[in-house]
Design a protein around this motif. Structure first.
Motif, PDB file in Angstrom:
ATOM      1  N   ASP A  61      49.874  24.220  40.201  1.00  0.00           N
ATOM      2  CA  ASP A  61      50.161  24.058  41.624  1.00  0.00           C
ATOM      3  C   ASP A  61      51.364  24.945  41.951  1.00  0.00           C
ATOM      4  OD1 ASP A  61      50.421  23.211  44.236  1.00  0.00           O
ATOM      5  OD2 ASP A  61      51.056  21.176  43.735  1.00  0.00           O
ATOM      6  N   PRO A  62      51.153  26.276  42.054  1.00  0.00           N
ATOM      7  CA  PRO A  62      52.283  27.190  42.268  1.00  0.00           C
ATOM      8  C   PRO A  62      52.887  27.051  43.658  1.00  0.00           C
ATOM      9  CG  PRO A  62      50.200  28.380  42.339  1.00  0.00           C
ATOM     10  CD  PRO A  62      49.873  26.966  41.971  1.00  0.00           C
ATOM     11  N   VAL A  63      54.211  26.955  43.685  1.00  0.00           N
ATOM     12  CA  VAL A  63      54.938  26.859  44.948  1.00  0.00           C
ATOM     13  C   VAL A  63      56.100  27.846  44.932  1.00  0.00           C
ATOM     14  CG1 VAL A  63      54.357  24.440  45.421  1.00  0.00           C
ATOM     15  CG2 VAL A  63      56.382  24.960  44.062  1.00  0.00           C
ATOM     16  N   VAL A  64      56.454  28.305  46.114  1.00  0.00           N
ATOM     17  CA  VAL A  64      57.585  29.211  46.282  1.00  0.00           C
ATOM     18  C   VAL A  64      58.782  28.403  46.755  1.00  0.00           C
ATOM     19  CG1 VAL A  64      58.473  31.173  47.612  1.00  0.00           C
ATOM     20  CG2 VAL A  64      56.085  31.146  46.861  1.00  0.00           C
ATOM     21  N   VAL A  65      59.939  28.615  46.114  1.00  0.00           N
ATOM     22  CA  VAL A  65      61.194  28.061  46.613  1.00  0.00           C
ATOM     23  C   VAL A  65      61.580  28.967  47.774  1.00  0.00           C
ATOM     24  CG1 VAL A  65      63.611  27.567  46.090  1.00  0.00           C
ATOM     25  CG2 VAL A  65      61.859  27.187  44.343  1.00  0.00           C
ATOM     26  N   GLN A  66      61.535  28.422  48.957  1.00  0.00           N
ATOM     27  CA  GLN A  66      61.681  29.242  50.161  1.00  0.00           C
ATOM     28  C   GLN A  66      62.986  30.032  50.176  1.00  0.00           C
ATOM     29  OE1 GLN A  66      60.716  27.135  53.716  1.00  0.00           O
ATOM     30  NE2 GLN A  66      60.843  28.944  54.977  1.00  0.00           N
ATOM     31  N   GLN A  67      64.079  29.446  49.721  1.00  0.00           N
ATOM     32  CA  GLN A  67      65.383  30.111  49.798  1.00  0.00           C
ATOM     33  C   GLN A  67      65.467  31.344  48.897  1.00  0.00           C
ATOM     34  OE1 GLN A  67      68.790  27.509  49.553  1.00  0.00           O
ATOM     35  NE2 GLN A  67      70.115  29.142  48.831  1.00  0.00           N
ATOM     36  N   THR A  68      64.828  31.315  47.733  1.00  0.00           N
ATOM     37  CA  THR A  68      64.960  32.423  46.782  1.00  0.00           C
ATOM     38  C   THR A  68      63.706  33.270  46.634  1.00  0.00           C
ATOM     39  OG1 THR A  68      64.276  31.065  44.905  1.00  0.00           O
ATOM     40  CG2 THR A  68      66.652  31.148  45.399  1.00  0.00           C
ATOM     41  N   GLY A  69      62.556  32.724  47.020  1.00  0.00           N
ATOM     42  CA  GLY A  69      61.313  33.457  46.891  1.00  0.00           C
ATOM     43  C   GLY A  69      60.687  33.388  45.511  1.00  0.00           C
ATOM     44  N   ASN A  70      61.247  32.595  44.606  1.00  0.00           N
ATOM     45  CA  ASN A  70      60.696  32.465  43.260  1.00  0.00           C
ATOM     46  C   ASN A  70      59.591  31.425  43.224  1.00  0.00           C
ATOM     47  OD1 ASN A  70      62.364  34.387  42.016  1.00  0.00           O
ATOM     48  ND2 ASN A  70      64.023  32.897  41.884  1.00  0.00           N
ATOM     49  N   THR A  71      58.590  31.667  42.380  1.00  0.00           N
ATOM     50  CA  THR A  71      57.446  30.769  42.258  1.00  0.00           C
ATOM     51  C   THR A  71      57.541  29.969  40.974  1.00  0.00           C
ATOM     52  OG1 THR A  71      56.023  32.262  43.514  1.00  0.00           O
ATOM     53  CG2 THR A  71      54.917  30.656  42.112  1.00  0.00           C
ATOM     54  N   ARG A 108      47.806  30.881  43.503  1.00  0.00           N
ATOM     55  CA  ARG A 108      46.795  29.866  43.213  1.00  0.00           C
ATOM     56  C   ARG A 108      45.405  30.507  43.092  1.00  0.00           C
ATOM     57  NH1 ARG A 108      46.522  24.107  46.041  1.00  0.00           N
ATOM     58  NH2 ARG A 108      47.429  23.488  44.084  1.00  0.00           N
ATOM     59  N   ARG A 109      45.103  31.445  43.987  1.00  0.00           N
ATOM     60  CA  ARG A 109      43.804  32.120  43.923  1.00  0.00           C
ATOM     61  C   ARG A 109      43.675  32.927  42.620  1.00  0.00           C
ATOM     62  NH1 ARG A 109      44.415  31.920  49.514  1.00  0.00           N
ATOM     63  NH2 ARG A 109      45.678  33.785  49.711  1.00  0.00           N
ATOM     64  N   GLU A 110      44.776  33.562  42.190  1.00  0.00           N
ATOM     65  CA  GLU A 110      44.745  34.315  40.932  1.00  0.00           C
ATOM     66  C   GLU A 110      44.444  33.393  39.748  1.00  0.00           C
ATOM     67  OE1 GLU A 110      47.743  37.385  39.917  1.00  0.00           O
ATOM     68  OE2 GLU A 110      48.646  36.748  41.813  1.00  0.00           O
ATOM     69  N   VAL A 111      45.066  32.235  39.718  1.00  0.00           N
ATOM     70  CA  VAL A 111      44.869  31.296  38.623  1.00  0.00           C
ATOM     71  C   VAL A 111      43.441  30.791  38.601  1.00  0.00           C
ATOM     72  CG1 VAL A 111      45.487  28.973  37.779  1.00  0.00           C
ATOM     73  CG2 VAL A 111      47.278  30.564  38.485  1.00  0.00           C
TER      74      VAL A 111
END
Length: 113
Positions: A61-71, A108-111
């Protein structure tokens, strides 16, 4: 910001939290078993771009930390933030003022492909 290239699979510390076979959800410390988190067998190579920086397991369930842009994987980052102290981005060790998570649909689509 203190960051650099991630270590290759051959240089990762197998006993560290970030080690693929020691992820928080993994029940497979035995090399003959699949990882309980992502279901991969030891030795299977996943592209680094599809691995969570915290668990080193394939995203679920990949999510981006909005402040840093890291997944990160949602469960992994929420568990990381549950530790004592202020919420930090694990990659930059930066204290976060905004812990908003946004689903990374592209990842998510890549996974799922």
């Amino acid at each position: 910001r203190p960051h650099g290239p991630r270590p290759s699979n051959s240089t990762r510390n197998p006993t560290a939290m970030a080690g693929h076979w020691n992820c928080p959800q993994c029940n497979a410390a035995n090399p003959d078993q699949a990882c309980g988190r992502c279901g991969r067998q030891r030795g299977e190579d996943e592209p680094d771009s599809l691995l969570c920086m915290i668990t080193q397991c394939m995203f679920r369930d990949p999510v981006v930390v909005q402040q840093t842009g890291n997944t990160y994987d949602r469960h992994a980052i929420q568990e990381y933030w549950a530790r004592p102290g202020p919420a930090r981005d694990p990659h930059f060790n930066e204290v976060l003022t905004d812990t908003t998570l946004v689903t990374n649909w592209g990842k998510r689509r890549e996974v799922e492909a």
